[in-house]
Design a protein around this motif. Structure first.
Motif, mmCIF file in Angstrom:
data_model
loop_
_atom_site.group_PDB
_atom_site.id
_atom_site.type_symbol
_atom_site.label_atom_id
_atom_site.label_comp_id
_atom_site.label_asym_id
_atom_site.label_seq_id
_atom_site.Cartn_x
_atom_site.Cartn_y
_atom_site.Cartn_z
ATOM 1 N N HIS A 176 -8.944 -39.333 14.944
ATOM 2 C CA HIS A 176 -10.412 -38.643 14.617
ATOM 3 C C HIS A 176 -11.407 -39.908 14.769
ATOM 4 O O HIS A 176 -12.586 -39.637 15.260
ATOM 5 C CB HIS A 176 -10.237 -38.387 13.240
ATOM 6 C CG HIS A 176 -9.619 -36.969 13.000
ATOM 7 N ND1 HIS A 176 -10.212 -35.874 13.396
ATOM 8 C CD2 HIS A 176 -8.364 -36.693 12.635
ATOM 9 C CE1 HIS A 176 -9.316 -34.937 13.353
ATOM 10 N NE2 HIS A 176 -8.192 -35.252 12.696
ATOM 11 N N GLN A 197 -12.842 -30.939 14.892
ATOM 12 C CA GLN A 197 -13.855 -31.951 14.596
ATOM 13 C C GLN A 197 -14.991 -31.931 15.707
ATOM 14 O O GLN A 197 -16.082 -32.217 15.328
ATOM 15 C CB GLN A 197 -13.171 -33.257 14.356
ATOM 16 C CG GLN A 197 -14.052 -34.264 14.216
ATOM 17 C CD GLN A 197 -13.458 -35.722 14.236
ATOM 18 O OE1 GLN A 197 -12.486 -36.033 14.578
ATOM 19 N NE2 GLN A 197 -14.150 -36.747 13.787
ATOM 20 N N LEU A 251 -8.585 -32.115 16.624
ATOM 21 C CA LEU A 251 -9.685 -32.672 17.239
ATOM 22 C C LEU A 251 -10.672 -31.876 17.937
ATOM 23 O O LEU A 251 -11.917 -32.159 17.718
ATOM 24 C CB LEU A 251 -9.020 -33.534 18.366
ATOM 25 C CG LEU A 251 -8.019 -34.697 17.971
ATOM 26 C CD1 LEU A 251 -7.484 -35.468 19.317
ATOM 27 C CD2 LEU A 251 -8.910 -35.728 17.364
ATOM 28 N N ALA A 299 -11.524 -42.388 9.097
ATOM 29 C CA ALA A 299 -11.940 -41.828 10.313
ATOM 30 C C ALA A 299 -13.294 -42.070 10.593
ATOM 31 O O ALA A 299 -13.715 -42.036 11.761
ATOM 32 C CB ALA A 299 -11.460 -40.350 10.491
ATOM 33 N N MET A 339 -13.692 -31.539 8.102
ATOM 34 C CA MET A 339 -12.418 -32.363 8.072
ATOM 35 C C MET A 339 -11.642 -32.488 6.973
ATOM 36 O O MET A 339 -10.412 -32.379 7.050
ATOM 37 C CB MET A 339 -12.725 -33.929 8.360
ATOM 38 C CG MET A 339 -12.977 -34.079 9.873
ATOM 39 S SD MET A 339 -13.941 -35.772 10.132
ATOM 40 C CE MET A 339 -12.232 -36.656 10.484
#
Length: 191
Positions: free
Chosen positions: A57, A17, A14, A131, A117
């Motif tokens: 996500h 991202q 996370l 996501a 990702m």
């Protein structure tokens, strides 16, 4: 694995991202914290046995979009975190990494997010599509376009469009001239 264990296990992904979305470390940490709070409050809506990673996500991405709509601004990241590298890089490697970081920051946000990702986090195209709420073909296309654009920038290939080629050549010449003088050139790269 409990819900809380799954949340803790996915935190590093996370963070990556979030950093690719915000391009700012402090904002990325805030985004992760907000997404985790949202996930904890929506814990009852998660269906066990479904893709927890894609669910988290998507929460993070939706939170980013929501925050972006409120603020209508993002800030730039200056460098890639040194902790991502396992050993000290040579000067040449540092320059290549800086060039890569700059090229990544210039990609459209959806392409940068998809590339990070899939390539850095190892997410499947199907999980990326889920996501980011898009079709699998769109997810594949975003990664392909991002890779192609990065390759062109990093290998120095000039675009086929004549007007764009002239602009790119002028920009490269200006950067080279400033580098020879030992001057900063990053202001030339800002749109």
């Amino acid at each position: 694995m409990t819900f809380h264990d799954q949340v803790i296990a996915i935190l590093p992904k996370l963070r990556v991202q979030a950093l690719s979305l915000t391009r700012n470390r402090a904002a990325a940490e805030d985004l992760v914290q907000d997404a985790v709070c949202n996930a904890l409050s929506a814990q009852a809506s998660f269906i066990p046995g479904t893709n927890f990673s894609a669910w988290m996500h998507r929460i993070l991405r939706n939170r980013f979009i929501s925050d972006l709509r409120k603020r209508r601004e993002t800030t730039d990241i200056d460098d890639v975190p040194a902790a991502n590298f396992s050993s000290s890089a040579t000067h040449e490697d540092n320059l290549a990494l800086k060039d890569l970081s700059l090229a990544l920051s210039r990609l459209p946000a959806d392409q940068r997010e998809a590339l990070v990702m899939v390539v850095m986090q190892g997410m499947s195209y199907e999980a990326l599509a889920e996501a980011t709420d898009c079709a699998v073909g769109t997810a594949k296309s975003r990664v392909f376009r991002a890779r192609r654009q990065l390759e062109a920038w990093m290998t120095g290939d000039l675009p086929s469009n004549d007007k764009l080629r002239i602009k790119v050549k002028a920009l490269r010449d200006a950067i080279d001239a400033r580098q020879r003088k030992g001057e900063s050139y990053e202001d030339l790269l800002i749109d």
